[in-house]
Write an enzyme that holds these catalytic residues in place. Structure first.
Site, PDB file in Angstrom:
ATOM      1  N   LYS A  54       0.834  -1.206   0.000  1.00 12.23           N
ATOM      2  CA  LYS A  54       0.000   0.000   0.000  1.00 12.23           C
ATOM      3  C   LYS A  54       0.867   1.255   0.000  1.00 12.23           C
ATOM      4  O   LYS A  54       0.591   2.213  -0.734  1.00 12.23           O
ATOM      5  CB  LYS A  54      -0.947   0.005   1.207  1.00 12.23           C
ATOM      6  N   GLY A  68      -1.136   0.761   6.572  1.00 11.93           N
ATOM      7  CA  GLY A  68      -1.298  -0.297   7.560  1.00 11.93           C
ATOM      8  C   GLY A  68      -2.321  -1.308   7.095  1.00 11.93           C
ATOM      9  O   GLY A  68      -3.106  -1.056   6.176  1.00 11.93           O
ATOM     10  N   ASP A  69      -2.294  -2.439   7.742  1.00 12.13           N
ATOM     11  CA  ASP A  69      -3.285  -3.475   7.492  1.00 12.13           C
ATOM     12  C   ASP A  69      -3.419  -4.301   8.768  1.00 12.13           C
ATOM     13  O   ASP A  69      -2.426  -4.518   9.470  1.00 12.13           O
ATOM     14  CB  ASP A  69      -2.883  -4.373   6.322  1.00 12.13           C
ATOM     15  N   THR A  70      -4.629  -4.736   9.055  1.00 14.28           N
ATOM     16  CA  THR A  70      -4.895  -5.488  10.282  1.00 14.28           C
ATOM     17  C   THR A  70      -5.696  -6.727   9.951  1.00 14.28           C
ATOM     18  O   THR A  70      -6.590  -6.693   9.114  1.00 14.28           O
ATOM     19  CB  THR A  70      -5.669  -4.612  11.289  1.00 14.28           C
ATOM     20  N   GLY A 105       0.100  -4.801  10.540  1.00 12.30           N
ATOM     21  CA  GLY A 105       1.330  -4.452   9.847  1.00 12.30           C
ATOM     22  C   GLY A 105       1.305  -2.963   9.565  1.00 12.30           C
ATOM     23  O   GLY A 105       0.242  -2.379   9.361  1.00 12.30           O
TER      24      GLY A 105
END
Length: 187
Positions: A54, A68-70, A105
């Site tokens: 991203k 970010g990513d969750t 992340g």
């Protein structure tokens, strides 16, 4: 409007709020990428890769990019955002009475420099009955959140214990992200 301090490569209002609390001017540019896990990929590997992809998807700018990513991981199953209410009910049923991990992340990119990581928080849900799950899903809150719950909202009453970063469970581990921003901004 003042010039932005950074670009947030996310449509998450929760990530935006955390960064705004640090008194940063933010330009939001959501990025849509394929979030399919690679074969054998761990939860931490997945979210770190997605955050980096991203951040890399934003054209080079003179200001940092935060992405970010969750994901929620329970008994080896990855629980992202539910596609509909039925999927949300199923996810909440899986989490009921269980310990699970919330893995976020993050990536801070400035020019060709990428600072990144992944953080894990352990969460225990209380046992939920069908009525409690239905009531929560009917609020609409679970539909845009990994694991179908938002600990910062009504979902807080589903959670029994959190071990680790609270902000990570919300979707952005604030301490390492702000430290990385300070590094790239020289503050």
């Amino acid at each position: 409007m003042p010039e932005a301090d950074l670009i947030l490569a996310s449509a998450s209002p929760r990530r935006l709020q955390y960064l705004q609390r640090a008194h940063l001017q933010i330009e939001v540019i959501p990025v849509d990428i394929d979030e399919t896990p690679l074969e054998g990929e761990t939860a931490a590997g997945l979210v770190a890769r997605l955050a980096r992809e991203k951040a890399a998807a934003i054209p080079t700018a003179d200001i940092p990019v935060v992405a970010g990513d969750t994901i929620v991981s329970c008994r080896g199953e990855f629980l992202g955002k539910p596609q509909d209410q039925a999927a949300a009910r199923k996810m909440l049923g899986v989490l009921s009475g269980s310990d699970h991990q919330v893995v976020s992340g993050w990536c801070v990119r400035h020019a060709d420099v990428f600072l990144e990581g992944a953080e894990v928080s352990e969460v225990r849900f209380r046992v939920l009955d069908r009525h409690q799950i239905d009531h929560y899903v009917d609020t609409g809150e679970p539909l845009d959140k990994a694991g179908a719950y938002g600990i910062q909202g009504l979902g807080a009453e589903l959670v029994e214990v959190v071990r680790g970063s609270w902000s990570n469970v919300v979707g952005l581990p604030v301490v390492p992200v702000l430290a990385a921003l300070r590094d790239v901004l020289g503050r």
